[in-house]
Write a protein that holds these residues in place. Structure first.
Motif, PDB file in Angstrom:
ATOM      1  N   VAL A  62       0.751  -1.438  -0.306  1.00 18.50           N
ATOM      2  CA  VAL A  62      -0.133   0.124  -0.127  1.00 18.50           C
ATOM      3  C   VAL A  62       0.752   1.517  -0.321  1.00 18.50           C
ATOM      4  CG1 VAL A  62      -1.782   1.092   0.969  1.00 18.50           C
ATOM      5  CG2 VAL A  62      -2.063  -1.270   1.349  1.00 18.50           C
ATOM      6  N   LEU A  63       1.590   0.654   0.906  1.00 21.13           N
ATOM      7  CA  LEU A  63       2.568   2.569   0.978  1.00 21.13           C
ATOM      8  C   LEU A  63       3.714   2.510  -0.143  1.00 21.13           C
ATOM      9  CD1 LEU A  63       4.197   1.810   4.656  1.00 21.13           C
ATOM     10  CD2 LEU A  63       3.177   3.775   3.790  1.00 21.13           C
ATOM     11  N   GLN A  64       4.117   2.071  -1.602  1.00 21.77           N
ATOM     12  CA  GLN A  64       3.957   1.777  -2.507  1.00 21.77           C
ATOM     13  C   GLN A  64       3.410   2.356  -3.586  1.00 21.77           C
ATOM     14  OE1 GLN A  64       6.054  -1.350  -4.375  1.00 21.77           O
ATOM     15  NE2 GLN A  64       7.363   0.152  -5.482  1.00 21.77           N
ATOM     16  N   GLU A  65       1.790   1.801  -3.442  1.00 18.15           N
ATOM     17  CA  GLU A  65       1.284   2.706  -4.351  1.00 18.15           C
ATOM     18  C   GLU A  65       0.763   3.947  -4.158  1.00 18.15           C
ATOM     19  OE1 GLU A  65      -2.790   1.455  -6.120  1.00 18.15           O
ATOM     20  OE2 GLU A  65      -2.400   0.467  -4.817  1.00 18.15           O
ATOM     21  N   ILE A  66       0.842   4.304  -2.951  1.00 21.46           N
ATOM     22  CA  ILE A  66       0.424   5.870  -2.039  1.00 21.46           C
ATOM     23  C   ILE A  66       1.603   6.311  -2.758  1.00 21.46           C
ATOM     24  CG2 ILE A  66      -1.511   5.130  -0.576  1.00 21.46           C
ATOM     25  CD1 ILE A  66       0.281   5.151   1.177  1.00 21.46           C
ATOM     26  N   LEU A  67       2.227   5.850  -2.445  1.00 18.62           N
ATOM     27  CA  LEU A  67       3.970   7.073  -2.234  1.00 18.62           C
ATOM     28  C   LEU A  67       4.767   7.162  -3.678  1.00 18.62           C
ATOM     29  CD1 LEU A  67       5.502   6.316   1.671  1.00 18.62           C
ATOM     30  CD2 LEU A  67       3.793   8.101   0.792  1.00 18.62           C
ATOM     31  N   GLU A  68       4.034   6.870  -4.883  1.00 14.62           N
ATOM     32  CA  GLU A  68       4.723   6.407  -5.929  1.00 14.62           C
ATOM     33  C   GLU A  68       3.476   6.346  -6.794  1.00 14.62           C
ATOM     34  OE1 GLU A  68       7.294   2.777  -6.288  1.00 14.62           O
ATOM     35  OE2 GLU A  68       9.347   4.121  -5.899  1.00 14.62           O
ATOM     36  N   PRO A  69       3.143   7.703  -7.165  1.00 20.67           N
ATOM     37  CA  PRO A  69       2.259   7.662  -8.333  1.00 20.67           C
ATOM     38  C   PRO A  69       2.745   7.079 -10.096  1.00 20.67           C
ATOM     39  CG  PRO A  69       2.405   9.782  -7.778  1.00 20.67           C
ATOM     40  CD  PRO A  69       4.125   9.134  -7.245  1.00 20.67           C
ATOM     41  N   PRO A  70       1.801   6.411 -10.831  1.00 14.46           N
ATOM     42  CA  PRO A  70       2.263   5.783 -11.821  1.00 14.46           C
ATOM     43  C   PRO A  70       3.548   6.584 -12.620  1.00 14.46           C
ATOM     44  CG  PRO A  70      -0.472   5.806 -11.529  1.00 14.46           C
ATOM     45  CD  PRO A  70       0.498   6.653 -10.900  1.00 14.46           C
ATOM     46  N   ALA A  71       4.680   6.326 -13.232  1.00 15.55           N
ATOM     47  CA  ALA A  71       6.048   5.945 -13.985  1.00 15.55           C
ATOM     48  C   ALA A  71       5.257   7.208 -15.063  1.00 15.55           C
ATOM     49  CB  ALA A  71       7.171   5.631 -13.814  1.00 15.55           C
ATOM     50  N   LYS A  72       4.545   6.183 -15.606  1.00 17.75           N
ATOM     51  CA  LYS A  72       3.818   6.959 -17.210  1.00 17.75           C
ATOM     52  C   LYS A  72       2.257   7.584 -17.130  1.00 17.75           C
ATOM     53  CE  LYS A  72       6.964   3.715 -19.983  1.00 17.75           C
ATOM     54  NZ  LYS A  72       6.647   3.273 -20.781  1.00 17.75           N
ATOM     55  N   LEU A  73       2.786   8.577 -16.270  1.00 16.95           N
ATOM     56  CA  LEU A  73       0.755   9.042 -15.826  1.00 16.95           C
ATOM     57  C   LEU A  73       0.383   9.433 -17.138  1.00 16.95           C
ATOM     58  CD1 LEU A  73       1.483  11.829 -13.657  1.00 16.95           C
ATOM     59  CD2 LEU A  73       0.130  10.445 -13.063  1.00 16.95           C
ATOM     60  N   GLN A  74       0.543  10.282 -18.432  1.00 16.40           N
ATOM     61  CA  GLN A  74      -0.370   9.809 -18.984  1.00 16.40           C
ATOM     62  C   GLN A  74      -0.671   8.684 -19.824  1.00 16.40           C
ATOM     63  OE1 GLN A  74      -0.728  12.884 -21.169  1.00 16.40           O
ATOM     64  NE2 GLN A  74      -1.711  11.486 -22.729  1.00 16.40           N
ATOM     65  N   SER A  75       0.291   7.620 -19.854  1.00 18.57           N
ATOM     66  CA  SER A  75      -0.795   6.267 -19.736  1.00 18.57           C
ATOM     67  C   SER A  75      -1.785   5.768 -19.085  1.00 18.57           C
ATOM     68  CB  SER A  75       0.347   5.217 -20.542  1.00 18.57           C
ATOM     69  OG  SER A  75       1.255   5.181 -19.425  1.00 18.57           O
ATOM     70  N   TRP A  76      -1.731   5.966 -17.595  1.00 18.33           N
ATOM     71  CA  TRP A  76      -2.931   5.828 -16.547  1.00 18.33           C
ATOM     72  C   TRP A  76      -3.358   6.958 -17.004  1.00 18.33           C
ATOM     73  CZ3 TRP A  76      -5.290   9.362 -12.870  1.00 18.33           C
ATOM     74  CH2 TRP A  76      -5.511   8.159 -11.894  1.00 18.33           C
ATOM     75  N   PHE A  77      -3.438   8.148 -17.608  1.00 16.38           N
ATOM     76  CA  PHE A  77      -4.749   9.269 -17.861  1.00 16.38           C
ATOM     77  C   PHE A  77      -5.845   8.536 -19.003  1.00 16.38           C
ATOM     78  CE2 PHE A  77      -2.165  12.757 -15.512  1.00 16.38           C
ATOM     79  CZ  PHE A  77      -3.550  12.723 -14.521  1.00 16.38           C
ATOM     80  N   GLU A  78      -5.141   8.044 -19.792  1.00 18.92           N
ATOM     81  CA  GLU A  78      -6.223   7.845 -20.687  1.00 18.92           C
ATOM     82  C   GLU A  78      -7.118   6.742 -20.917  1.00 18.92           C
ATOM     83  OE1 GLU A  78      -3.001   6.320 -24.166  1.00 18.92           O
ATOM     84  OE2 GLU A  78      -1.553   8.139 -23.750  1.00 18.92           O
ATOM     85  N   PRO A  79      -7.055   5.713 -19.796  1.00 21.05           N
ATOM     86  CA  PRO A  79      -8.093   5.120 -19.944  1.00 21.05           C
ATOM     87  C   PRO A  79      -9.305   6.698 -19.349  1.00 21.05           C
ATOM     88  CG  PRO A  79      -6.780   4.269 -19.045  1.00 21.05           C
ATOM     89  CD  PRO A  79      -6.107   5.001 -19.412  1.00 21.05           C
ATOM     90  N   GLN A  80      -9.178   7.107 -18.278  1.00 25.65           N
ATOM     91  CA  GLN A  80      -9.444   7.846 -17.284  1.00 25.65           C
ATOM     92  C   GLN A  80     -10.136   8.933 -18.359  1.00 25.65           C
ATOM     93  OE1 GLN A  80      -9.158   6.690 -14.088  1.00 25.65           O
ATOM     94  NE2 GLN A  80      -8.131   5.863 -14.600  1.00 25.65           N
ATOM     95  N   LEU A  81      -8.933   9.841 -19.229  1.00 24.49           N
ATOM     96  CA  LEU A  81     -10.433  10.847 -20.120  1.00 24.49           C
ATOM     97  C   LEU A  81     -11.417  10.176 -21.269  1.00 24.49           C
ATOM     98  CD1 LEU A  81      -6.819  12.432 -20.605  1.00 24.49           C
ATOM     99  CD2 LEU A  81      -8.829  13.653 -19.880  1.00 24.49           C
ATOM    100  N   GLU A  82     -10.781   8.772 -21.634  1.00 21.11           N
ATOM    101  CA  GLU A  82     -12.017   7.989 -22.442  1.00 21.11           C
ATOM    102  C   GLU A  82     -13.264   8.505 -21.788  1.00 21.11           C
ATOM    103  OE1 GLU A  82     -10.308   5.006 -24.231  1.00 21.11           O
ATOM    104  OE2 GLU A  82      -8.462   5.715 -24.753  1.00 21.11           O
ATOM    105  N   ARG A  83     -13.197   7.709 -20.597  1.00 19.64           N
ATOM    106  CA  ARG A  83     -14.378   7.318 -20.088  1.00 19.64           C
ATOM    107  C   ARG A  83     -15.225   9.181 -19.506  1.00 19.64           C
ATOM    108  NH1 ARG A  83     -13.038   5.218 -15.808  1.00 19.64           N
ATOM    109  NH2 ARG A  83     -12.206   6.474 -14.183  1.00 19.64           N
ATOM    110  N   LEU A  84     -14.434   9.857 -19.182  1.00 20.54           N
ATOM    111  CA  LEU A  84     -14.700  11.576 -19.581  1.00 20.54           C
ATOM    112  C   LEU A  84     -15.458  12.134 -21.329  1.00 20.54           C
ATOM    113  CD1 LEU A  84     -12.545  13.310 -17.325  1.00 20.54           C
ATOM    114  CD2 LEU A  84     -14.695  12.496 -16.656  1.00 20.54           C
ATOM    115  N   ASN A  85     -15.180  11.592 -22.183  1.00 25.34           N
ATOM    116  CA  ASN A  85     -15.477  11.546 -23.288  1.00 25.34           C
ATOM    117  C   ASN A  85     -16.532  11.417 -23.366  1.00 25.34           C
ATOM    118  OD1 ASN A  85     -13.330  13.912 -23.312  1.00 25.34           O
ATOM    119  ND2 ASN A  85     -11.828  12.664 -24.572  1.00 25.34           N
ATOM    120  N   GLU A  86     -16.175   9.598 -23.197  1.00 26.72           N
ATOM    121  CA  GLU A  86     -17.418   9.026 -23.452  1.00 26.72           C
ATOM    122  C   GLU A  86     -19.236   8.928 -21.977  1.00 26.72           C
ATOM    123  OE1 GLU A  86     -16.006   4.975 -23.107  1.00 26.72           O
ATOM    124  OE2 GLU A  86     -14.865   4.646 -24.556  1.00 26.72           O
TER     125      GLU A  86
END
Length: 134
Positions: free
Chosen positions: A63-87
């Motif tokens: 859990v500490l690793q997950e909360i203290l280290e955001p995804p290294a490739k934020l752009q690829s993490w954001f893509e599905p999030q943005l798709e959901r907003l658009n759809e």
């Protein structure tokens, strides 16, 4: 002092490193064999329980690793999030209120350089007129 009514707390920098869970458990006086012990993780500058996580000791490192280290490739993490907003709708962030994912986002967005870990303790109810109060 208030040591008899306040759980033991430790403050750590908001930086992940392998073994941080062992350091936290040692500082809190927990033994790693006590896997079911609970640790409460808190952000120092949040209110209304934003970012508060109650974590079994056996899961603390992950859990500490997950909360203290955001995804290294934020752009690829954001893509599905943005798709959901658009759809769907701009109101649908795909995060359930009070979920683990919501709390993780508080950790990723937080500007405080430190966090608090404390032992999860149960209070002793007080009896009055035949009723228990916490």
């Amino acid at each position: 002092g208030y040591a008899h009514i306040i759980p033991r707390q430790v403050c750590f920098p908001r930086v992940y490193y392998p073994g941080i869970a062992s350091h936290i458990s040692a500082e809190l006086g927990l033994r790693e064999e006590d896997e079911e012990e609970l640790v409460v993780l808190k952000l120092c500058n949040r209110s209304r329980a934003a970012g508060v996580l109650i974590v079994p000791l056996k899961d603390l490192e992950k859990v500490l690793q997950e909360i203290l280290e955001p995804p290294a490739k934020l752009q690829s993490w954001f893509e599905p999030q943005l798709e959901r907003l658009n759809e769907n709708s701009a109101q649908d962030f795909g995060v359930v209120r009070d979920s683990f994912e919501e709390h993780v986002r508080h950790w990723w967005a937080n500007e405080s350089p430190s966090f608090v870990a404390e032992r999860c303790c149960s209070s002793i109810p007080t009896m009055r007129d035949g009723h228990c109060y916490d």
